[in-house]
Scaffold this motif. Sequence first.
Motif, PDB file in Angstrom:
ATOM      1  N   LEU A 180       0.801  -1.217   0.000  1.00 43.44           N
ATOM      2  CA  LEU A 180       0.000   0.000   0.000  1.00 43.44           C
ATOM      3  C   LEU A 180       0.836   1.270   0.000  1.00 43.44           C
ATOM      4  N   TYR A 181       2.063   1.213   0.519  1.00 49.69           N
ATOM      5  CA  TYR A 181       2.860   2.439   0.539  1.00 49.69           C
ATOM      6  C   TYR A 181       4.144   2.364  -0.286  1.00 49.69           C
ATOM      7  N   ASP A 182       4.558   1.175  -0.715  1.00 48.66           N
ATOM      8  CA  ASP A 182       5.773   1.031  -1.516  1.00 48.66           C
ATOM      9  C   ASP A 182       5.632  -0.194  -2.413  1.00 48.66           C
ATOM     10  N   HIS A 183       4.919  -0.026  -3.498  1.00 46.18           N
ATOM     11  CA  HIS A 183       4.593  -1.154  -4.365  1.00 46.18           C
ATOM     12  C   HIS A 183       5.847  -1.848  -4.902  1.00 46.18           C
ATOM     13  N   GLU A 184       6.792  -1.087  -5.423  1.00 43.59           N
ATOM     14  CA  GLU A 184       7.999  -1.707  -5.991  1.00 43.59           C
ATOM     15  C   GLU A 184       8.838  -2.370  -4.902  1.00 43.59           C
ATOM     16  N   GLY A 185       8.899  -1.761  -3.728  1.00 39.98           N
ATOM     17  CA  GLY A 185       9.610  -2.382  -2.617  1.00 39.98           C
ATOM     18  C   GLY A 185       8.958  -3.685  -2.207  1.00 39.98           C
ATOM     19  N   ALA A 186       7.626  -3.714  -2.241  1.00 40.99           N
ATOM     20  CA  ALA A 186       6.893  -4.926  -1.886  1.00 40.99           C
ATOM     21  C   ALA A 186       7.119  -6.027  -2.919  1.00 40.99           C
ATOM     22  N   ILE A 187       7.256  -5.643  -4.180  1.00 41.38           N
ATOM     23  CA  ILE A 187       7.584  -6.636  -5.211  1.00 41.38           C
ATOM     24  C   ILE A 187       8.943  -7.243  -4.895  1.00 41.38           C
ATOM     25  N   GLN A 188       9.907  -6.399  -4.527  1.00 44.67           N
ATOM     26  CA  GLN A 188      11.238  -6.904  -4.192  1.00 44.67           C
ATOM     27  C   GLN A 188      11.183  -7.797  -2.950  1.00 44.67           C
ATOM     28  N   SER A 189      10.385  -7.418  -1.953  1.00 41.38           N
ATOM     29  CA  SER A 189      10.227  -8.243  -0.754  1.00 41.38           C
ATOM     30  C   SER A 189       9.625  -9.595  -1.109  1.00 41.38           C
ATOM     31  N   THR A 190       8.663  -9.586  -2.016  1.00 40.53           N
ATOM     32  CA  THR A 190       8.032 -10.828  -2.468  1.00 40.53           C
ATOM     33  C   THR A 190       9.041 -11.707  -3.190  1.00 40.53           C
ATOM     34  N   LEU A 191       9.840 -11.097  -4.057  1.00 36.46           N
ATOM     35  CA  LEU A 191      10.856 -11.862  -4.784  1.00 36.46           C
ATOM     36  C   LEU A 191      11.872 -12.473  -3.823  1.00 36.46           C
TER      37      LEU A 191
END
Length: 95
Positions: free
Chosen positions: A27-38
């Motif tokens: 919700l606040y850092d979409h690209e960071g969350a993608i990296q966290s998911t990866l």
Amino acid sequence: MESFNQFRKILLNIEADQLGALCEEFLYDHEGAIQSTLTLVSRANLKVSSNDAKVYLTEMHEKGDFDDVNCFSTPLYQNDLYKKFHPDKLTTAKK
């Protein structure tokens, strides 16, 4: 399809609070969350591209896999931002 199934299984088998924290990050850092998911899926020995992760996450959203995830102490289906971008899910979300 096999990569998607593995990806989905990994995400749905993490601790509820970890999945909630990941949701909050989206919700606040979409690209960071993608990296966290990866990072999360790579720890489970699955390598996917950023683009594939986005496609897989979208598919999981469409299937309602995240509707009951608590995001900022509220089930995702009750989140106003979620409602804005997923209005079609409001009648099918578990309540």
